[in-house]
Design an enzyme around this catalytic site. Structure first.
Site, PDB file in Angstrom:
ATOM      1  N   HIS A  40       0.926  -1.173   0.057  1.00 34.33           N
ATOM      2  CA  HIS A  40      -0.127   0.085   0.183  1.00 34.33           C
ATOM      3  C   HIS A  40       0.726   1.186  -0.078  1.00 34.33           C
ATOM      4  O   HIS A  40       2.026   1.266   0.600  1.00 34.33           O
ATOM      5  CB  HIS A  40      -0.994   0.056   1.204  1.00 34.33           C
ATOM      6  CG  HIS A  40      -2.014   1.016   1.356  1.00 34.33           C
ATOM      7  ND1 HIS A  40      -1.713   2.111   1.392  1.00 34.33           N
ATOM      8  CD2 HIS A  40      -3.419   0.850   0.689  1.00 34.33           C
ATOM      9  CE1 HIS A  40      -3.065   2.838   1.203  1.00 34.33           C
ATOM     10  NE2 HIS A  40      -3.912   2.027   0.745  1.00 34.33           N
ATOM     11  N   ASP A  51      -8.071  -3.664  -0.636  1.00 34.22           N
ATOM     12  CA  ASP A  51      -8.313  -4.012  -1.827  1.00 34.22           C
ATOM     13  C   ASP A  51      -8.590  -5.343  -2.445  1.00 34.22           C
ATOM     14  O   ASP A  51      -9.226  -5.908  -2.735  1.00 34.22           O
ATOM     15  CB  ASP A  51      -7.643  -3.267  -2.854  1.00 34.22           C
ATOM     16  CG  ASP A  51      -7.584  -1.586  -2.552  1.00 34.22           C
ATOM     17  OD1 ASP A  51      -8.745  -1.026  -2.657  1.00 34.22           O
ATOM     18  OD2 ASP A  51      -6.680  -1.221  -2.577  1.00 34.22           O
TER      19      ASP A  51
END
Length: 428
Positions: A306, A363
């Site tokens: 991330h 995600d």
């Protein structure tokens, strides 16, 4: 001098105050830099620039910390629901029992769209991107509720927020029905927020979907974990547009457009596209992992790592256990989900990914969960928008409540032509 920073420009020393947040973050207040020196700062992407002071969300990416109004995100995993978290973000505190009941009642009362809006849906081709429809319909919603263009007190804001949070769910469901040529299904006032969304998306006339509790819980958690994430692209867009005193509907519609971009809200879509490529290409998860580790291949393991979190994404930890329970209960036979679970297993014990702290992010798991539920890939980002809406409203409110707020107007360093002149057409 304590709590100041000095900058030397052309032999002149300029002094600017240090600003410190409640979590120890420090920044330099350079609001007078241009006036005093003629200089501006250049920071493409604003990665080192604070655009505001905010009391809504705190992130420490190195330590894997995410807090809403000071409350660790982990504490919302078992007991809280999306509506309670929405109130917290917007109004700055957990709601009292009567306030939460009132807010829920307003959501229920405002779930339906004006019947004339159905004609607007029918004007879109069935090939229209769902995010384009969602953004347009939020703006259209403002046309039907101009009384909320000016929000002068918290009671009016609460009503406007309830309408937006309730109706975006209906807009999303109607968008899904429109692009799939299905009849619209109206909200059921007896259902809770997430169950009602799934009811409107997947029921058929005279054949109501009975939403499994595990599925409702998973969607509730997905929305909570996406509700706010500090000054990301879409939230910054909402604040940018709102700084002009644009109304709440227009500002949130702009946020949807920013979220639409594949570098922002499309990350979970990229996870599914990767899984489809692996499956259609006849690759094994093991082979794909090896290819992804080769820098020259240009292949990335989507859904791992991330930009903000240099440690484990705290949201991913919470979704992981929910994802496991859901897949086990649903017993979905899907080769893409099998690949996803194998990629997770391999990456979590591969030293290459461990050393680089490339752990599964939110995600990765949200994409898997939504596919298992039956939500199509082209609706993933719309689901993200539903979850993020309370955060957008909170930031819009915070900005409008700040008496020192100014219209956002970044500067630039001009690098174009100099001293050019207009040439008449016949001389070109």
């Amino acid at each position: 001098m304590p709590n100041t920073v000095q900058i030397v420009v052309d032999g002149k020393t300029l002094t600017y105050p240090l600003v410190e947040g409640t979590e120890g973050e420090r920044g330099v207040d350079i609001s007078k830099l241009r006036a005093e020196s003629g200089l501006i700062t250049l920071d493409q992407g604003y990665g080192n620039t604070g655009s505001c002071q905010s009391a809504i969300t705190y992130i420490d990416g190195d330590k894997g910390i995410l807090r809403y109004r000071g409350i660790p995100i982990e504490e919302f995993g078992k007991n809280a629901d999306f509506i309670e978290v929405s109130w917290l973000l917007i109004f700055g505190r957990l709601p009292k029992k009567d306030e939460l009941l009132r807010f829920r009642s307003r959501l229920t009362a405002n779930a339906h769209l004006h019947e004339a809006m159905k004609h607007t849906f029918e004007g879109f081709p069935i090939t229209a991107p769902p995010m384009a429809i969602t953004s347009a319909m939020i703006n259209t919603l403002g046309c039907f509720h101009p009384e909320f263009f000016s929000l002068k007190d918290e009671e009016v804001l609460e009503e406007a927020a309830a309408r937006l949070i309730s109706k975006i769910r209906t807009i999303a469901a109607f968008t899904y029905r429109r692009v799939n040529g299905l009849p619209y299904v109206y909200a059921n006032p007896k259902l809770r927020y997430c169950a009602n969304l799934l009811h409107m998306m997947f029921s058929m006339p005279y054949d109501d979907l009975v939403v499994d509790q595990e599925i409702e819980t998973a969607m509730n958690l997905i929305f909570i974990l996406h509700a706010d994430h500090e000054q990301n692209c879409s939230t910054s867009t909402v604040r940018m547009v709102g700084s002009s005193k644009a109304n709440l509907f227009a500002s949130c519609a702009a946020g949807v457009c920013a979220l639409w971009g594949p570098l922002h809200g499309g990350a979970n879509v990229e996870v599914l596209e990767m899984l489809e490529q692996i499956h259609s290409g006849g690759l094994t998860a093991e082979k794909y992992i090896e290819i992804a580790k080769q820098k020259a291949s240009g292949v990335r393991l989507m859904g791992f790592g991330h930009r903000v979190y240099k440690n484990y994404d705290p949201r991913a930890k919470m979704l992981q256990s929910v994802c496991e329970k859901l897949l086990k209960k649903l017993k979905v036979k899907d080769p893409l989900l099998d690949i996803a679970r194998k990629l997770e297993e391999l990456a979590l014990k591969d030293q290459y990914f461990i050393d680089r702290k490339l752990y599964p992010n939110v995600d990765f798991y949200s994409g898997i969960i939504m596919r298992a539920i039956g939500i199509p890939t082209n609706m993933f980002t719309v689901m993200f928008a539903i979850g993020r809406l309370p955060g957008w409203i909170a930031h819009w409110k915070e900005q409008h409540d700040d008496p020192t707020s100014k219209i956002a107007r970044p500067r630039q360093i001009y690098v174009g032509p100099v001293n050019k002149h207009y040439v008449p057409t016949e001389q070109r």
